[in-house]
Design a protein around this motif. Structure first.
Motif, PDB file in Angstrom:
ATOM      1  N   PHE A 181      52.060  51.357  37.298  1.00 37.63           N
ATOM      2  CA  PHE A 181      50.880  51.057  38.102  1.00 37.63           C
ATOM      3  C   PHE A 181      49.778  50.315  37.345  1.00 37.63           C
ATOM      4  N   ILE A 182      49.532  50.672  36.093  1.00 36.11           N
ATOM      5  CA  ILE A 182      48.390  50.094  35.368  1.00 36.11           C
ATOM      6  C   ILE A 182      48.809  48.822  34.639  1.00 36.11           C
ATOM      7  N   ASP A 183      49.906  48.884  33.870  1.00 41.60           N
ATOM      8  CA  ASP A 183      50.387  47.723  33.116  1.00 41.60           C
ATOM      9  C   ASP A 183      51.575  47.074  33.822  1.00 41.60           C
ATOM     10  N   ILE A 216      54.044  42.350  36.925  1.00 40.12           N
ATOM     11  CA  ILE A 216      53.633  41.278  37.826  1.00 40.12           C
ATOM     12  C   ILE A 216      52.120  41.259  37.995  1.00 40.12           C
ATOM     13  N   PHE A 217      51.543  42.402  38.357  1.00 41.89           N
ATOM     14  CA  PHE A 217      50.145  42.424  38.774  1.00 41.89           C
ATOM     15  C   PHE A 217      49.153  42.536  37.609  1.00 41.89           C
ATOM     16  N   ALA A 218      49.621  42.923  36.442  1.00 39.49           N
ATOM     17  CA  ALA A 218      48.714  43.020  35.290  1.00 39.49           C
ATOM     18  C   ALA A 218      48.889  41.852  34.336  1.00 39.49           C
ATOM     19  N   THR A 219      50.131  41.437  34.097  1.00 34.60           N
ATOM     20  CA  THR A 219      50.389  40.362  33.130  1.00 34.60           C
ATOM     21  C   THR A 219      51.007  39.119  33.763  1.00 34.60           C
ATOM     22  N   PHE A 220      51.381  39.186  35.057  1.00 37.89           N
ATOM     23  CA  PHE A 220      51.945  38.052  35.795  1.00 37.89           C
ATOM     24  C   PHE A 220      53.164  37.462  35.081  1.00 37.89           C
ATOM     25  N   LEU A 221      54.049  38.349  34.615  1.00 37.05           N
ATOM     26  CA  LEU A 221      55.297  37.928  33.990  1.00 37.05           C
ATOM     27  C   LEU A 221      56.431  38.023  35.007  1.00 37.05           C
ATOM     28  N   PHE A 252      46.109  47.041  42.613  1.00 35.75           N
ATOM     29  CA  PHE A 252      46.725  47.788  41.512  1.00 35.75           C
ATOM     30  C   PHE A 252      45.730  48.042  40.384  1.00 35.75           C
ATOM     31  N   MET A 253      44.678  47.222  40.302  1.00 35.22           N
ATOM     32  CA  MET A 253      43.662  47.456  39.272  1.00 35.22           C
ATOM     33  C   MET A 253      42.956  48.785  39.484  1.00 35.22           C
ATOM     34  N   SER A 254      42.950  49.278  40.717  1.00 39.94           N
ATOM     35  CA  SER A 254      42.281  50.553  41.001  1.00 39.94           C
ATOM     36  C   SER A 254      42.987  51.729  40.338  1.00 39.94           C
ATOM     37  N   PHE A 255      44.269  51.533  39.969  1.00 39.49           N
ATOM     38  CA  PHE A 255      44.985  52.609  39.277  1.00 39.49           C
ATOM     39  C   PHE A 255      44.534  52.744  37.821  1.00 39.49           C
ATOM     40  N   GLY A 256      43.678  51.835  37.355  1.00 43.54           N
ATOM     41  CA  GLY A 256      43.257  51.860  35.955  1.00 43.54           C
ATOM     42  C   GLY A 256      42.550  53.139  35.561  1.00 43.54           C
ATOM     43  N   GLY A 257      41.883  53.809  36.497  1.00 39.74           N
ATOM     44  CA  GLY A 257      41.194  55.057  36.172  1.00 39.74           C
ATOM     45  C   GLY A 257      42.029  56.294  36.411  1.00 39.74           C
ATOM     46  N   MET A 258      43.322  56.106  36.713  1.00 36.31           N
ATOM     47  CA  MET A 258      44.169  57.246  37.064  1.00 36.31           C
ATOM     48  C   MET A 258      44.404  58.186  35.898  1.00 36.31           C
ATOM     49  N   LEU A 259      44.432  57.657  34.672  1.00 37.70           N
ATOM     50  CA  LEU A 259      44.783  58.469  33.498  1.00 37.70           C
ATOM     51  C   LEU A 259      43.603  58.652  32.549  1.00 37.70           C
TER      52      LEU A 259
END
Length: 251
Positions: A12-14, A17-22, A196-203
Motif C-alpha cells: 500500500f505505501i511503497d 506503480i503508485f509510489a515509484t511508477f515502475l 494510495f498516498m493516504s495509506f502513508g500514515g497507516m504504520l
C-alpha cells in the motif's frame, strides 16, 4: 511484526506503480481486460517471489564486498557489486523464461492474450526495481526478502487489476474525445496514486507512542537536581549582601 509491517508497507505505501511508477509499460498495455491483467499480475507475483530471494542470496554471498570470504580469507577483500545489474537481470530473465514455458503449456489462451508482454516481463522495471530496492534497503534475512518479493508483486497485481476493472467500465462512459484511451487512463492512475498516498500514515501510530515513551524515559533519567542551601551557604550569601549594602552606602 516486522514481516507484517513489511508486507502491508510494500503493498500500500511503497506500491511499485503508485509510489515509484515502475512497470508502467505493461501496466498500460495489458490492462484493457481484467482476465489478461489477472494473468500478467499472477506471473509478476511468481517472478518476484522467486527472483528477489535469489538476488538476495547473490548479493549476500557473491556480490557484496567481503561476501566471498566463505571461499577463504584470500577472497575476503573482493567486491563484485559492480556486477549487480548483470546478475539480477540474468536471474530475472531465467525465471521469466520458466514462467513463459509454464503458461504456454498449461494456459495457451492466456499465453496468446499476453502476447509479447509475457517475455517483456524480463525487462519490466518493477521486477528489477524490487531486486534493487531489496539491495538498497539492506533487507537482513532471506525470509524478509521473500516477503518483500511477494508483497511487491501483490501490490503491482492490485494496481493493474484495479485499472483494468476501471477501464472496462470506462469504455461505456461518455469520455471526452481528447481523453479517450491512455489520456483518461493516466488521469485515473494519478488519482489512484493520490488515494494510495493516504495509506502513508497507516504504520505511524506505534512509532509516535514509542517516541513519547522514549522522551519520557530520557526526561526522567536527566532530571536536574535543585541546589540545596545549607547553613554555610546562607552565611556566605548574608555576608555578601551586607558587603553590597555597605558599598552602596559609601557611594
Amino acid at each position: 511484526m516486522e514481516h507484517i509491517e513489511l508486507f502491508f508497507k510494500s503493498i500500500f505505501i511503497d506500491n511499485m506503480i503508485f509510489a515509484t511508477f515502475l512497470g508502467m509499460c505493461s501496466y498500460l498495455a495489458v490492462s484493457k481486460k481484467v482476465a489478461t491483467a489477472v494473468g500478467l499480475g499472477a506471473a509478476v507475483i511468481f517472478v518476484m517471489a522467486i527472483t528477489v530471494p535469489l538476488n538476495w542470496l547473490l548479493d549476500q554471498y557473491i556480490l557484496q564486498e567481503g561476501a566471498l570470504k566463505w571461499l577463504g580469507e584470500e577472497y575476503a577483500e573482493y567486491d563484485l557489486s559492480f556486477l549487480s545489474y548483470i546478475m539480477f537481470i540474468a536471474t530475472i530473465a531465467t525465471m521469466v523464461q520458466l514462467v513463459e514455458i509454464i503458461v504456454e503449456k498449461f494456459s495457451p489462451a492466456l499465453y496468446n492474450s499476453l502476447g509479447i508482454f509475457l517475455p517483456l516481463i524480463a525487462v519490466n522495471c518493477a521486477i528489477l526495481g524490487g531486486a534493487l530496492f531489496m539491495q538498497a534497503r539492506e533487507i537482513p534475512t532471506l525470509g524478509l526478502a521473500f516477503n518483500y518479493g511477494i508483497s511487491s508483486g501483490i501490490g503491482w497485481f492490485l494496481a493493474i487489476l484495479a485499472i483494468a476493472a476501471i477501464r472496462e467500465k470506462i469504455r461505456y462512459s461518455n469520455v471526452p474525445a481528447p481523453l479517450r484511451g491512455l489520456g483518461i487512463t493516466f488521469i485515473t492512475t494519478g488519482l489512484m496514486a493520490i488515494g494510495f498516498m493516504s495509506f502513508g500514515g497507516m504504520l505511524t501510530g506505534g512509532d509516535e507512542e514509542v517516541t513519547k515513551e522514549e522522551t519520557a524515559s530520557i526526561e526522567a533519567s536527566v532530571k536536574i537536581e535543585e541546589p540545596t542551601l545549607n547553613e554555610d551557604t546562607i552565611i556566605v550569601i548574608d555576608s555578601v549582601s551586607v558587603e553590597e549594602l555597605e558599598i552602596k552606602e559609601v557611594e
